[in-house]
Design a protein around this motif. Structure first.
Motif, short mmCIF file in Angstrom:
data_model
loop_
_atom_site.label_atom_id
_atom_site.label_comp_id
_atom_site.label_asym_id
_atom_site.label_seq_id
_atom_site.Cartn_x
_atom_site.Cartn_y
_atom_site.Cartn_z
N TYR A 185 0.65 -1.09 0.06
CA TYR A 185 -0.06 0.05 0.01
C TYR A 185 0.82 1.25 -0.03
O TYR A 185 2.24 1.07 0.12
N LYS A 186 0.11 2.40 0.11
CA LYS A 186 1.06 3.61 -0.08
C LYS A 186 1.03 4.17 1.27
O LYS A 186 1.30 5.42 1.65
N GLY A 187 1.08 3.27 2.28
CA GLY A 187 1.20 3.80 3.79
C GLY A 187 0.53 2.84 4.64
O GLY A 187 -0.32 1.83 4.13
N ALA A 188 0.69 3.04 5.82
CA ALA A 188 0.17 2.02 6.78
C ALA A 188 -1.41 2.27 7.12
O ALA A 188 -2.14 1.40 7.48
N GLY A 189 -1.77 3.53 6.95
CA GLY A 189 -3.12 3.76 7.11
C GLY A 189 -4.19 3.14 6.14
O GLY A 189 -4.93 2.24 6.69
N PRO A 190 -3.90 3.03 4.72
CA PRO A 190 -4.49 2.42 3.93
C PRO A 190 -4.77 0.73 4.30
O PRO A 190 -5.49 0.09 3.93
N ALA A 191 -3.23 0.17 4.31
CA ALA A 191 -3.09 -1.33 4.80
C ALA A 191 -3.88 -1.59 5.82
O ALA A 191 -4.60 -2.61 5.82
N THR A 192 -3.95 -0.74 7.00
CA THR A 192 -4.83 -1.04 8.20
C THR A 192 -6.19 -0.75 7.78
O THR A 192 -7.13 -1.79 8.29
N ASN A 193 -6.73 -0.11 6.98
CA ASN A 193 -8.08 0.22 6.78
C ASN A 193 -8.65 -0.94 5.95
O ASN A 193 -9.66 -1.72 6.29
N ASP A 194 -7.85 -1.78 5.09
CA ASP A 194 -8.43 -2.68 4.49
C ASP A 194 -8.36 -4.35 5.27
O ASP A 194 -9.27 -4.97 5.04
N VAL A 195 -7.29 -4.24 6.09
CA VAL A 195 -7.40 -5.43 7.01
C VAL A 195 -8.56 -5.40 8.01
O VAL A 195 -9.08 -6.40 8.41
N VAL A 196 -9.07 -4.05 8.48
CA VAL A 196 -10.28 -3.78 9.48
C VAL A 196 -11.35 -4.21 8.42
O VAL A 196 -12.36 -4.79 8.99
N PHE A 213 -7.48 0.08 16.89
CA PHE A 213 -8.69 -1.03 16.40
C PHE A 213 -8.02 -2.16 17.27
O PHE A 213 -9.06 -2.95 17.58
N ILE A 214 -6.84 -2.30 17.75
CA ILE A 214 -6.65 -3.44 18.61
C ILE A 214 -7.41 -3.40 20.05
O ILE A 214 -7.98 -4.36 20.67
N ARG A 215 -7.58 -2.15 20.58
CA ARG A 215 -8.25 -1.80 21.82
C ARG A 215 -9.70 -2.03 21.70
O ARG A 215 -10.37 -2.34 22.77
N ASP A 216 -10.11 -1.76 20.39
CA ASP A 216 -11.63 -1.71 20.18
C ASP A 216 -11.93 -3.13 19.75
O ASP A 216 -13.17 -3.61 19.77
N GLY A 217 -11.10 -4.00 19.64
CA GLY A 217 -11.31 -5.27 19.40
C GLY A 217 -11.57 -5.60 17.57
O GLY A 217 -12.15 -6.62 17.44
N LYS A 218 -11.28 -4.60 17.09
CA LYS A 218 -11.45 -4.75 15.52
C LYS A 218 -10.43 -5.48 14.88
O LYS A 218 -10.38 -5.77 13.66
N LEU A 219 -9.09 -5.60 15.55
CA LEU A 219 -8.29 -6.29 14.96
C LEU A 219 -7.28 -7.15 16.29
O LEU A 219 -7.47 -6.81 17.46
N VAL A 220 -6.89 -8.08 15.81
CA VAL A 220 -6.21 -9.08 16.91
C VAL A 220 -4.63 -8.65 16.58
O VAL A 220 -4.19 -9.15 15.38
N ALA A 221 -4.10 -8.68 17.65
CA ALA A 221 -2.56 -8.44 17.53
C ALA A 221 -1.89 -9.72 17.86
O ALA A 221 -2.11 -10.49 18.81
#
Length: 325
Positions: A185-196, A213-221
């Motif tokens: 991706y062109k940055g971490a933001g777009p990559a994060t949005n797509d995995v969410v 997103f980890i704190r909100d449970g939307k991603l698993v670390a």
């Protein structure tokens, strides 16, 4: 007659006002650009927007954050390398365009060692492997087991081709004997949005964009790529804790760099300014909330750090099995 007598006075007053206006315009036109070589929404962008207003207070003029994404950070780096060496155009650099690119690309428009000058190591941040909860994995062992059941490969997003996160993923795949498909991706933001959103199953990015997103449970670390667990996220294991991974370690950092021909006195002044800003309690607290550890070391120390990083990533690049483009 009255207007004739008043005319010199009016002209003088007008000249004075014009002079004051010009002076004000001259002052307001003094702007420093803090160039982020990635898209908005990532760790670099968030860090830059925390530093910019406090740096402006020290400089006495505006500091704008200027996003120039593309070519895994090289577009922004090239822009700064070609800028006037007056300390007004500053790069918030990453490993990708500074220490990794020379191994990845046979030809570059700039030489990171000659065309950019180090100022200070601004911060470090752990790289973390995250998954969409729907994937059903909770540990690195789960990810490896799932990947082995998918001979076509398991996709993971990163901030870009040849980034430290990309090389971390390639090295991980090599050590684990699995196939991972890189999605740049062109940055971490777009990559994060797509995995969410569930468009890709995994991402390997800096901690800053994914922490909320980890704190909100939307991603698993799944794991951090630092040699050990980080103090403020002890529940997240390090990759090195997994069998066969004890030597695995990949760091991500943010460094302050300027055009290579920048005079030494300007470099020293900027180093002092950034070091002072990075010591401010509110800045440190806000960066810590993003999972970013402020540094602000000397220029000499940062130069030595870059040399060590070049060696590390050159070795990692060989492990990855990638071919220079």
């Amino acid at each position: 007659m009255r207007w004739t007598r008043l005319l010199p006075i009016l002209l003088s007053a007008a000249a004075l006002l014009m002079g004051q206006g010009a002076a004000a315009q001259s002052t307001s036109s003094q702007v420093t650009a803090l160039v982020v070589p990635f898209a908005p929404g990532g760790g670099h962008d968030s860090t830059a927007r925390i530093l910019a207003p406090r740096l402006a207070e020290r400089l006495g003029h505006s500091v704008i954050v200027e996003n120039r994404p593309g070519a895994n950070g090289m577009v922004g780096a090239d822009y700064v390398a070609r800028a006037k060496p007056d300390g007004r155009t500053i790069l918030l650099a990453s490993p990708a365009e500074i220490v990794i690119a020379p191994s990845v690309y046979k030809k570059m428009n700039y030489d990171p060692m000659k065309d950019l000058a180090p100022v200070t190591l601004a911060a470090t941040t752990p790289v973390v492997i995250v998954a969409n909860p729907s994937l059903g994995v909770r540990t690195l062992a789960d990810v490896i087991a799932l990947a082995k059941r998918k001979p076509e490969g398991l996709a993971y997003g990163t901030p870009g081709e040849g980034s430290s996160q990309h090389l971390a993923g390639a090295w991980l795949a090599h050590l684990a004997g699995i196939k991972l498909l890189h999605v740049p991706y062109k940055g971490a933001g777009p990559a994060t949005n797509d995995v969410v959103a569930g468009h890709i199953p995994l991402a390997i990015v800096g901690m800053a964009p994914v922490l909320p997103f980890i704190r909100d449970g939307k991603l698993v670390a799944i794991a951090v790529t630092s040699p050990e667990r980080v103090s403020w996220a002890k529940e997240v294991p390090a990759v090195a804790e997994s069998p066969g991974m004890k030597d695995f370690a990949a760091s991500h950092w943010m460094g302050i760099m300027v055009p290579g021909r920048t005079p030494a006195d300007i470099v020293q002044r900027l180093q002092a300014d950034f070091a002072a800003v990075l010591k401010l309690p509110d800045v440190r607290d806000r960066l810590a909330a993003l999972g970013v550890d402020p540094v602000g070391d000397s220029t000499a120390a940062f130069r030595d750090y870059l040399a060590a990083e070049r060696s590390l990533f050159a070795q990692m690049y060989k492990f990855s099995g990638l071919t220079p483009e």
